[in-house]
Design a protein around this motif. Sequence first.
Motif, PDB file in Angstrom:
ATOM      1  N   THR A  94      31.109  33.713   7.477  1.00  0.00           N
ATOM      2  CA  THR A  94      30.051  33.246   8.363  1.00  0.00           C
ATOM      3  C   THR A  94      29.017  32.548   7.489  1.00  0.00           C
ATOM      4  O   THR A  94      28.615  33.092   6.458  1.00  0.00           O
ATOM      5  N   PHE A 105      22.969  31.015   3.996  1.00  0.00           N
ATOM      6  CA  PHE A 105      23.442  32.390   3.884  1.00  0.00           C
ATOM      7  C   PHE A 105      24.936  32.392   4.197  1.00  0.00           C
ATOM      8  O   PHE A 105      25.368  31.837   5.212  1.00  0.00           O
ATOM      9  N   SER A 107      28.294  34.939   4.483  1.00  0.00           N
ATOM     10  CA  SER A 107      28.725  36.330   4.613  1.00  0.00           C
ATOM     11  C   SER A 107      30.253  36.413   4.592  1.00  0.00           C
ATOM     12  O   SER A 107      30.927  35.628   5.262  1.00  0.00           O
ATOM     13  N   SER A 109      33.242  39.086   5.428  1.00  0.00           N
ATOM     14  CA  SER A 109      33.592  40.366   6.016  1.00  0.00           C
ATOM     15  C   SER A 109      35.104  40.473   6.112  1.00  0.00           C
ATOM     16  O   SER A 109      35.785  39.478   6.389  1.00  0.00           O
ATOM     17  N   PRO A 127      29.759  43.772   5.310  1.00  0.00           N
ATOM     18  CA  PRO A 127      29.860  42.409   4.794  1.00  0.00           C
ATOM     19  C   PRO A 127      29.012  42.222   3.533  1.00  0.00           C
ATOM     20  O   PRO A 127      28.016  42.911   3.327  1.00  0.00           O
ATOM     21  N   VAL A 129      26.716  39.466   1.662  1.00  0.00           N
ATOM     22  CA  VAL A 129      25.977  38.264   2.049  1.00  0.00           C
ATOM     23  C   VAL A 129      25.372  37.610   0.807  1.00  0.00           C
ATOM     24  O   VAL A 129      24.749  38.285  -0.011  1.00  0.00           O
ATOM     25  N   TYR A 130      25.577  36.298   0.705  1.00  0.00           N
ATOM     26  CA  TYR A 130      25.031  35.493  -0.385  1.00  0.00           C
ATOM     27  C   TYR A 130      23.937  34.587   0.153  1.00  0.00           C
ATOM     28  O   TYR A 130      24.075  34.033   1.244  1.00  0.00           O
ATOM     29  N   GLN A 143      23.610  40.337  -1.367  1.00  0.00           N
ATOM     30  CA  GLN A 143      23.339  41.610  -0.697  1.00  0.00           C
ATOM     31  C   GLN A 143      24.678  42.294  -0.455  1.00  0.00           C
ATOM     32  O   GLN A 143      25.519  41.780   0.268  1.00  0.00           O
ATOM     33  N   LYS A 144      24.851  43.447  -1.103  1.00  0.00           N
ATOM     34  CA  LYS A 144      26.130  44.186  -0.972  1.00  0.00           C
ATOM     35  C   LYS A 144      25.924  45.443  -0.195  1.00  0.00           C
ATOM     36  O   LYS A 144      24.887  46.007  -0.154  1.00  0.00           O
TER      37      LYS A 144
END
Length: 144
Positions: A94, A105, A107, A109, A127, A129-130, A143-144
């Motif tokens: 995403t 951003f 993501s 998943s 998920p 997210v970068y 974000q992990k």
Amino acid sequence: MNRRWTVSLGLLLLLPGCSLFRPHPRPEMAPPEEAARYKFPIALPTEGQQILSGPIAAAVSLAMEDFLPLGHTPPRDASPMELCALRRESYDVTAVPGSDDGVVFVSFSPRESACRDLQGPSRSDTPIVYAVDVGRSRILSVQK
């Protein structure tokens, strides 16, 4: 100690540093005879077509290269689940433009249908997210 021996030793000590300058792995290309057999359609079909803007495609590419780098080799004793989790197609992506100019951003998943019923440690459903700064080609945060 003679000068030649000192220079040789110095060069030998620098040799491991050369491994830092290896070329970036590129995707595998099919052999020419296989590529010659593949026929492209006259026009790309519109069914299932997904158009990504340049910034979104760049952000996904940068984040994916960090998440699952090309050329990464799994451990020899990896379970079937771990091998599946190391394949890029095992994830849905995403991508959403951020409010800051040039930030996207991205993501990743796990695909619900991927890696199902395989043995090994289960994957996290959370998920990753970068935050990607596309203009500077860099990852701002993960974000992990």
